[in-house]
Write an enzyme that holds these catalytic residues in place. Structure first.
Site, short mmCIF file in Angstrom:
data_model
loop_
_atom_site.label_atom_id
_atom_site.label_comp_id
_atom_site.label_asym_id
_atom_site.label_seq_id
_atom_site.Cartn_x
_atom_site.Cartn_y
_atom_site.Cartn_z
N GLY A 22 40.17 31.09 41.03
CA GLY A 22 39.91 31.11 42.03
C GLY A 22 38.35 30.86 42.84
CB ALA A 23 36.20 28.79 43.65
CB SER A 72 41.88 38.49 46.29
OG SER A 72 41.66 37.12 47.05
CD GLU A 87 35.67 33.77 37.75
OE1 GLU A 87 36.75 35.07 38.06
OE2 GLU A 87 34.40 34.37 37.79
N GLY A 118 31.51 36.09 42.59
CA GLY A 118 32.39 36.94 43.71
C GLY A 118 32.16 38.27 42.97
N GLY A 119 33.28 38.39 42.51
CA GLY A 119 34.65 39.08 42.11
C GLY A 119 33.19 40.03 40.44
CE LYS A 161 34.81 31.20 38.56
NZ LYS A 161 35.83 32.04 40.02
CE LYS A 171 37.39 32.03 49.57
NZ LYS A 171 38.03 32.08 48.15
C1 5RP Z 1 35.03 36.41 40.94
C2 5RP Z 1 35.67 35.02 41.18
C3 5RP Z 1 36.48 34.68 42.45
O1 5RP Z 1 36.60 33.73 41.70
C4 5RP Z 1 35.72 34.45 43.43
O2 5RP Z 1 34.70 35.96 44.12
C5 5RP Z 1 37.04 34.18 44.80
O3 5RP Z 1 37.91 35.20 44.83
P1 5RP Z 1 38.56 35.27 46.13
O4 5RP Z 1 39.89 34.15 45.30
O5 5RP Z 1 39.18 36.85 46.21
O6 5RP Z 1 38.62 35.12 47.26
O7 5RP Z 1 34.26 33.95 41.45
O8 5RP Z 1 34.62 36.82 39.68
#
Ligand code: 5RP
Length: 261
Positions: free
Chosen positions: A89-90, A34, A110, A103-104, A101, A128
């Site tokens: 992001g992270a 996001s 990445e 989460g997505g 990293k 974070k």
């Molecule tokens: C995806 C990632 C994202 O960067 C991480 O999950 C952060 O996501 P967001 O900006 O939605 O909090 O590593 O694989």
């Protein structure tokens, strides 16, 4: 137009500051998630309104689609070979700017893209930041063949490592395993606290069946932390400097019309 939440304002502020790092002619890695989604939209706006010429390398199918919609010209990592900058992001970052990293679910691309970049800039909200990595479950990408054996090997390996929790969960998408853009699975390691992230990352990647893990050690150069009131802190690992600035969040901009990500 819906009012932005404080977290979204923080993410937006960090993303807007990060776009200042992008210069004409750069090849730019485009992160996933996001926060990275805001950056992609803002980059598209800069391309459209200021004629910025860049080539973006997306880290996921989702980001590729968003970038195409936003008008960011895309290329592949193979065509670009090396990138000037990656913005992503992270899920967590610590004082050494080491990260969790994935989460997505896009951690593999990445990590490849960030490693192939002169500079990695991470954009995040303050939530974070952690003293010790590990409260966020560590994603590990594994190939589907023999994944239960791979999980057992990971569990066995964790016994001798400096972590507080050892539960390993298969990530799901409804009633099926979640699959990455590579068609692999994700195991989320609930470790609570990782005592030695460098050692853990190394050891995990020695296990057959593990493709990559979500620890980014010595890869990130700069973290931009956004706050809900528009303040941003730019923390740079090389200089050790922290600069504070304020971003104007004007919610009438076109890119607030579609908060799809
Ligand atoms: C995806 C990632 C994202 O960067 C991480 O999950 C952060 O996501 P967001 O900006 O939605 O909090 O590593 O694989």
């Amino acid at each position: 137009m819906a009012e932005l939440s404080p977290i979204d304002r923080a993410k937006y502020a960090a993303a807007r500051r990060a776009v200042d790092f992008v210069e004409d002619g750069m090849r730019v890695g485009l992160g996933t998630g996001s926060t990275a989604g805001w950056m992609v939209r803002l980059l598209g706006e800069t391309v459209r309104t200021e004629g910025l010429r860049i080539q973006g390398v997306p880290t996921s199918q989702r980001t590729a689609e968003l970038a195409a919609q936003a008008g960011v010209p895309l290329t592949t990592l193979d065509a670009a070979k090396w990138l000037d900058l990656t913005i992503d992001g992270a899920d967590e970052f610590d004082a050494d700017l080491n990260l969790i990293k994935g989460g997505g679910g896009a951690l593999l691309r990445e990590k490849i893209v960030a490693t192939a970049s002169d500079r990695m800039v991470v954009i995040a909200d303050l939530a974070k930041e952690v003293r010790h990595l590990g409260a966020f479950p560590l994603p590990v990408e594994v190939i589907p063949f023999g994944w239960q054996t791979t999980r057992a090997l990971i569990e066995e390996t964790l016994v001798s490592l400096d972590v507080l929790g050892r539960e390993v969960m298969l990530r799901r998408n409804g009633d099926r395993p979640f699959l990455t853009d590579q068609g692999n699975m994700i195991l989320d390691l609930h470790l609570n606290r990782i005592g030695n992230p460098r050692q853990l990352s190394f050891v995990l990647n020695q296990i057959p069946g593990v493709v990559e893990n979500g620890l980014f050690i010595d890869i990130c150069d700069t973290v931009i932390v956004g706050h809900g009131d528009g303040r941003v802190e730019v923390r740079d690992i090389a200089t050790g400097r922290i600069e504070e600035e304020r971003i104007d969040i004007v919610e009438t901009e076109n890119l607030f019309r579609d908060l799809g990500d």
